[in-house]
Design a protein around this motif. Structure first.
Motif, mmCIF file in Angstrom:
data_model
loop_
_atom_site.group_PDB
_atom_site.id
_atom_site.type_symbol
_atom_site.label_atom_id
_atom_site.label_comp_id
_atom_site.label_asym_id
_atom_site.label_seq_id
_atom_site.Cartn_x
_atom_site.Cartn_y
_atom_site.Cartn_z
ATOM 1 N N TRP A 104 0.918 -1.280 -0.014
ATOM 2 C CA TRP A 104 -0.006 -0.079 -0.171
ATOM 3 C C TRP A 104 1.028 1.201 -0.067
ATOM 4 C CZ3 TRP A 104 -4.878 -0.817 -0.718
ATOM 5 C CH2 TRP A 104 -5.452 -2.182 -0.448
ATOM 6 N N ILE A 135 0.249 5.325 0.853
ATOM 7 C CA ILE A 135 -0.876 6.298 1.627
ATOM 8 C C ILE A 135 -0.304 7.571 1.291
ATOM 9 C CG2 ILE A 135 -2.200 6.756 3.509
ATOM 10 C CD1 ILE A 135 -1.739 3.857 4.351
ATOM 11 N N ARG A 160 -0.556 11.767 1.134
ATOM 12 C CA ARG A 160 -1.375 12.754 1.684
ATOM 13 C C ARG A 160 -0.545 14.045 1.187
ATOM 14 N NH1 ARG A 160 -2.609 12.018 7.764
ATOM 15 N NH2 ARG A 160 -4.242 13.016 7.029
ATOM 16 N N PHE A 212 1.626 -1.387 12.496
ATOM 17 C CA PHE A 212 1.611 0.014 12.448
ATOM 18 C C PHE A 212 0.526 0.853 12.953
ATOM 19 C CE2 PHE A 212 4.201 -2.334 8.766
ATOM 20 C CZ PHE A 212 5.358 -2.288 9.351
ATOM 21 N N GLU A 263 -2.244 2.506 15.713
ATOM 22 C CA GLU A 263 -2.416 2.512 17.077
ATOM 23 C C GLU A 263 -3.925 3.104 17.089
ATOM 24 O OE1 GLU A 263 -0.361 6.939 17.168
ATOM 25 O OE2 GLU A 263 0.460 5.274 17.973
ATOM 26 N N PRO A 288 -12.946 3.727 18.968
ATOM 27 C CA PRO A 288 -11.490 4.619 18.475
ATOM 28 C C PRO A 288 -11.288 4.256 17.028
ATOM 29 C CG PRO A 288 -10.812 2.860 19.878
ATOM 30 C CD PRO A 288 -12.566 2.587 19.710
ATOM 31 N N SER A 289 -10.951 5.000 16.259
ATOM 32 C CA SER A 289 -10.633 4.825 14.910
ATOM 33 C C SER A 289 -9.208 4.844 14.739
ATOM 34 C CB SER A 289 -11.217 5.961 14.041
ATOM 35 O OG SER A 289 -10.283 7.226 14.382
ATOM 36 N N PRO A 290 -8.755 3.572 14.158
ATOM 37 C CA PRO A 290 -7.387 3.436 14.202
ATOM 38 C C PRO A 290 -6.580 4.564 13.361
ATOM 39 C CG PRO A 290 -8.537 1.979 12.587
ATOM 40 C CD PRO A 290 -9.577 2.877 13.248
ATOM 41 N N ALA A 291 -5.229 4.635 13.658
ATOM 42 C CA ALA A 291 -4.606 5.571 13.069
ATOM 43 C C ALA A 291 -3.337 5.108 12.816
ATOM 44 C CB ALA A 291 -4.236 6.852 14.336
ATOM 45 N N LEU A 292 -2.557 5.577 11.713
ATOM 46 C CA LEU A 292 -1.376 4.962 11.264
ATOM 47 C C LEU A 292 -0.365 5.714 12.056
ATOM 48 C CD1 LEU A 292 -0.428 2.916 9.120
ATOM 49 C CD2 LEU A 292 -0.090 4.840 7.633
ATOM 50 N N ARG A 293 0.456 4.931 13.060
ATOM 51 C CA ARG A 293 1.483 5.420 13.610
ATOM 52 C C ARG A 293 2.746 5.594 12.648
ATOM 53 N NH1 ARG A 293 5.209 2.144 14.529
ATOM 54 N NH2 ARG A 293 5.052 -0.091 14.665
ATOM 55 N N PRO A 294 3.552 6.623 13.087
ATOM 56 C CA PRO A 294 4.767 6.909 11.965
ATOM 57 C C PRO A 294 5.626 5.698 12.353
ATOM 58 C CG PRO A 294 4.805 8.618 13.802
ATOM 59 C CD PRO A 294 3.520 7.769 14.123
ATOM 60 N N ARG A 323 10.746 8.627 7.767
ATOM 61 C CA ARG A 323 11.129 7.703 8.861
ATOM 62 C C ARG A 323 11.126 6.321 8.154
ATOM 63 N NH1 ARG A 323 9.250 8.039 14.201
ATOM 64 N NH2 ARG A 323 9.598 10.183 14.905
ATOM 65 N N TYR A 357 8.047 -0.516 6.261
ATOM 66 C CA TYR A 357 7.018 0.584 6.369
ATOM 67 C C TYR A 357 7.917 1.762 6.252
ATOM 68 C CZ TYR A 357 3.891 3.732 8.836
ATOM 69 O OH TYR A 357 2.978 4.735 9.290
ATOM 70 N N ARG A 393 8.009 6.450 5.467
ATOM 71 C CA ARG A 393 7.254 7.425 5.048
ATOM 72 C C ARG A 393 8.194 8.611 4.530
ATOM 73 N NH1 ARG A 393 4.006 10.358 10.030
ATOM 74 N NH2 ARG A 393 6.131 11.428 10.306
ATOM 75 N N GLN A 446 3.176 13.788 1.459
ATOM 76 C CA GLN A 446 3.757 12.828 2.227
ATOM 77 C C GLN A 446 3.276 11.645 1.931
ATOM 78 O OE1 GLN A 446 2.972 14.150 6.361
ATOM 79 N NE2 GLN A 446 4.268 15.958 5.905
ATOM 80 N N GLU A 447 4.070 10.613 1.613
ATOM 81 C CA GLU A 447 3.496 9.102 1.224
ATOM 82 C C GLU A 447 4.056 8.144 2.458
ATOM 83 O OE1 GLU A 447 3.411 9.128 -2.901
ATOM 84 O OE2 GLU A 447 3.475 6.576 -2.819
ATOM 85 N N SER A 448 3.239 7.076 2.675
ATOM 86 C CA SER A 448 3.565 6.289 3.642
ATOM 87 C C SER A 448 3.578 4.932 2.562
ATOM 88 C CB SER A 448 2.780 6.091 4.663
ATOM 89 O OG SER A 448 2.619 7.253 5.444
ATOM 90 N N ARG A 449 4.534 4.100 2.677
ATOM 91 C CA ARG A 449 4.402 2.781 1.785
ATOM 92 C C ARG A 449 4.721 1.616 2.565
ATOM 93 N NH1 ARG A 449 7.534 4.640 -3.938
ATOM 94 N NH2 ARG A 449 5.540 6.301 -4.315
ATOM 95 N N ILE A 450 3.757 0.710 2.327
ATOM 96 C CA ILE A 450 3.993 -0.469 3.016
ATOM 97 C C ILE A 450 4.018 -1.746 2.184
ATOM 98 C CG2 ILE A 450 2.933 -2.159 4.757
ATOM 99 C CD1 ILE A 450 1.492 0.577 5.877
#
Lengths: 499, 163
Positions: free
Chosen positions: A437, A439, A441, A489, A491, B2-8, B77, B86, B88, B94-98
């Protein structure tokens, strides 16, 4: 089948004919140079002789063989080349026959290895096998039947089932494909070039002169309308002819041994075979014009088949422009599930809509400013920027339609995403085809709390996007499609923002 | 709920990367400034306009070289979990890639001349998809080597053609 074999002997006729057009510029040069010394005809003849000889040489220098575990091709006279492809890397086999090939019962076989990262790389081409030999070779390569034990009787072959075939009424979608634009452009360019080179004066011809005079003398608006109408008619005719040429006799079948076959073409016939093992989904694509008449086409998402441009989509086309219901039916038959193609999609909410409108308006404003600035600087007349100003309703309509298109769903074990206005695409991608994936932003997306979720895959376009979706929803979709991949990953609860 | 969040991702890149990014950005601006000066020398005239143009370039370059690297450093990171890589990257965008370790096809590390001066290296992890190789920019050389080794070993442990 382990001996080195030659191409069909009939290629001795075809190769030279193929060589001559390619050598034409050189031949013309030779003839012109020779005409100075008075025997241009003789030199041209020598040139033709060389071209024919080179063409025939290709038959003598090309051999191939198919062994247990690979396909090898040897070619070249001075630069000998050996191409070997491992048989378990073969993903597609394409059998094409141009008109002249068909006349002589010969076909061209292209063996693709699915190196999607390189255009045309890694494929082996056998130009000129006897049609029957080619059919057998294709069958042999794709349905690698393990060599039967001597005693075992060959299993009765189950006939392939037909999924779709061309309905001649679909030709009415031809004019709406605009595939003729390129053809008309090329022909027009060629004609203009020819007229230029040959020093012809179009005004010498009565019909053309009358037409040109008529257009010149007519009021501007009428002239524009006339030219547009003529252009539209020509493009529509060319597109329809293109549709018939490319898709006549179209037939999509499924072989129970796990392959899909597409055969089509009026003059040049083409047969593509796609391994279902490599097929990870389908895409319903609806260009705006086609959508206006409720037409759509269906495209395969398969590894090793990069979605190409043009009407043929690089061999990944599963259904030519046809009624949208038919495209959905074929898509459903291919993925063996109706829901992903019919199910309602989750909308992306008001923030995504705002973003569509801001982006359309920003683009429009930028255009107006640029055109206005150019008008001021270079003293253009007033109408270009007024025309740009008048595009506002179109920008708004585009934004509204782009928002309407946005949607996604997780249907069974498939990810469904839809987006686009000028070309609206609904892609259905199997979860096991998803590699990872991305993501994304941007600054503005972060302010709106949105993100673009991209599923990366080795198939088709290589990436399929869920545009402008709320971050939490994006994570939910990704978790549903690839359970566990994101879990380490994530939380929950914590108010910590990922930005 | 609680909605999940992507941690750095867990690790930052090397601090030296800030200076490296600044140098790289200034290099680009230098080309623009040189073009402006070259034009001035070649064509002459419009002294006021040309000075204003150069001043604008210098101001933009300074802003870019100060803001961008700091911002990037906060974003860039990386992390290697047992099952996935993972990363970022970016600043405005900003782009996070997994990517799952089992789908890794190649891992390579590259050092351009500028990176060598700063003692940095980048690591690129590719999968069978042409979209989105994972790039980790601005690692110190030792970490990069260790990471390449670790990822290659992990990727070898899984079988299949990873498509």
């Amino acid at each position: 089948m382990s001996d080195w074999q030659r191409l069909s002997r009939r290629m001795l006729l075809i190769h030279p004919v193929q060589e001559i057009p390619r050598a034409l510029p050189a031949l013309l040069g030779v003839a012109l140079a020779g005409s100075r010394s008075g025997n241009g005809g003789l030199w041209a003849l020598v040139g033709v002789g060389i071209a024919v000889g080179l063409g025939m040489m290709r038959w003598f220098t090309t051999t191939y063989r198919v062994t247990e575990d690979r396909v090898e091709v040897r070619q070249g006279l001075f630069r000998r080349r050996l191409l070997a492809v491992s048989r378990d890397r073969i993903r597609t086999v394409d059998v094409t026959a141009h008109a002249f090939h068909r006349l002589l019962g010969v076909t061209r076989v292209t063996i693709g290895t699915g190196r999607s990262d390189r255009e045309g790389g890694g494929s082996v081409r056998l130009d000129g096998l006897d049609a029957r030999v080619a059919a057998r070779l294709r069958d042999d390569l794709l349905h690698r039947t393990p060599a039967p034990a001597p005693s075992a009787a060959p299993a009765p072959a189950t006939p392939p089932t037909e999924i779709a075939r061309l309905d001649s009424r679909w030709v009415r979608y031809g004019p709406f494909t605009l595939s003729g634009v390129v053809a008309v452009g090329v022909v027009a360019g060629f004609a203009a070039n020819f007229i230029n080179e040959a020093n012809l004066d179009p005004r010498q011809y009565g019909v053309l002169r009358d037409a040109a005079d008529q257009v010149r003398d007519a009021p501007l608006v009428l002239a524009i309308v006339e030219v547009l109408v003529v252009a539209m008619v020509v493009v529509a005719i060319a597109s329809t002819v293109g549709y018939v040429l490319a898709f006549w006799g179209f037939r999509l079948t499924r072989d129970p041994r796990g392959t899909l076959h597409v055969t089509r073409g009026l003059l040049t016939t083409r047969a593509t075979t796609i391994e279902e093992r490599r097929l990870h989904g389908v895409e319903i694509s609806e260009p705006l014009l086609l959508r206006a008449v409720r037409g759509a086409r269906c495209i395969a998402i398969a590894t090793g088949l990069r979605v190409g441009r043009g009407a043929e989509r690089g061999g990944s086309l599963l259904l030519p422009p046809a009624p949208v219901a038919e495209a959905r039916r074929v898509g459903a038959a291919i993925v063996r599930a109706t829901a992903p193609l019919e199910c309602p999609l989750a909308s992306h909410g008001p923030r995504a809509r705002t973003r569509r409108f801001t982006r359309a308006l920003m683009g429009w404003a930028a255009l107006v400013v640029v055109v206005a600035a150019a008008s001021a600087l270079f003293g253009w007349p007033g109408w270009p920027w007024q025309a740009a100003l008048a595009l506002l309703p179109f920008a708004l309509a585009l934004a509204a339609d782009r928002y309407r298109s946005l949607g996604h769903a997780v249907s069974g074990d498939r990810l469904v995403a839809r987006a686009g206005s000028l070309v609206r695409r609904r892609s259905v991608l199997a979860h096991d085809g998803i590699i990872g994936w991305n993501i994304t932003r941007t600054l503005f997306q972060r302010r709106a709390g949105l993100t673009t979720l991209t599923a990366t895959t080795a198939a088709g376009h290589q990436h399929y996007d869920v545009q402008d979706v709320a971050l939490a929803e994006a994570l939910r979709v990704a978790e549903a499609a690839t359970p566990g991949l994101l879990t380490p990953f994530l939380e929950t609860g914590a108010a910590r923002r990922a930005a | 709920m609680p909605s999940p969040a992507l941690r750095p991702p867990a690790h930052r890149v090397s601090r030296t990367a800030i200076r490296y990014w600044a140098a790289r950005a200034l290099g680009g601006w230098l080309v623009i400034a040189a073009a402006q000066v070259g034009w001035w020398i070649a064509a002459g005239g419009h002294t006021g306009l040309r000075i204003a143009g150069l001043a604008a370039t210098v101001a933009l370059a300074a802003a870019h070289a100060i803001v961008m690297p700091q911002w990037r450093y906060r974003v860039h990171r990386w992390e290697v979990a047992p099952q996935a890589v993972y990363t970022r990257a970016g600043w405005l965008r900003q782009e996070s890639r997994i990517a799952p370790i089992s789908r890794i096809q190649t891992v390579d590390s590259e050092r351009g001349p500028l990176e060598q001066i700063f003692g940095l290296a980048n690591v690129t992890v590719t999968t069978a998809s042409a979209a989105g190789p994972l790039e980790i920019d601005g690692l110190d050389y030792a970490t990069a080597l260790r990471l390449v080794d670790e990822l290659t070993t992990a990727a070898q442990a899984t079988r299949g053609d990873a498509t």
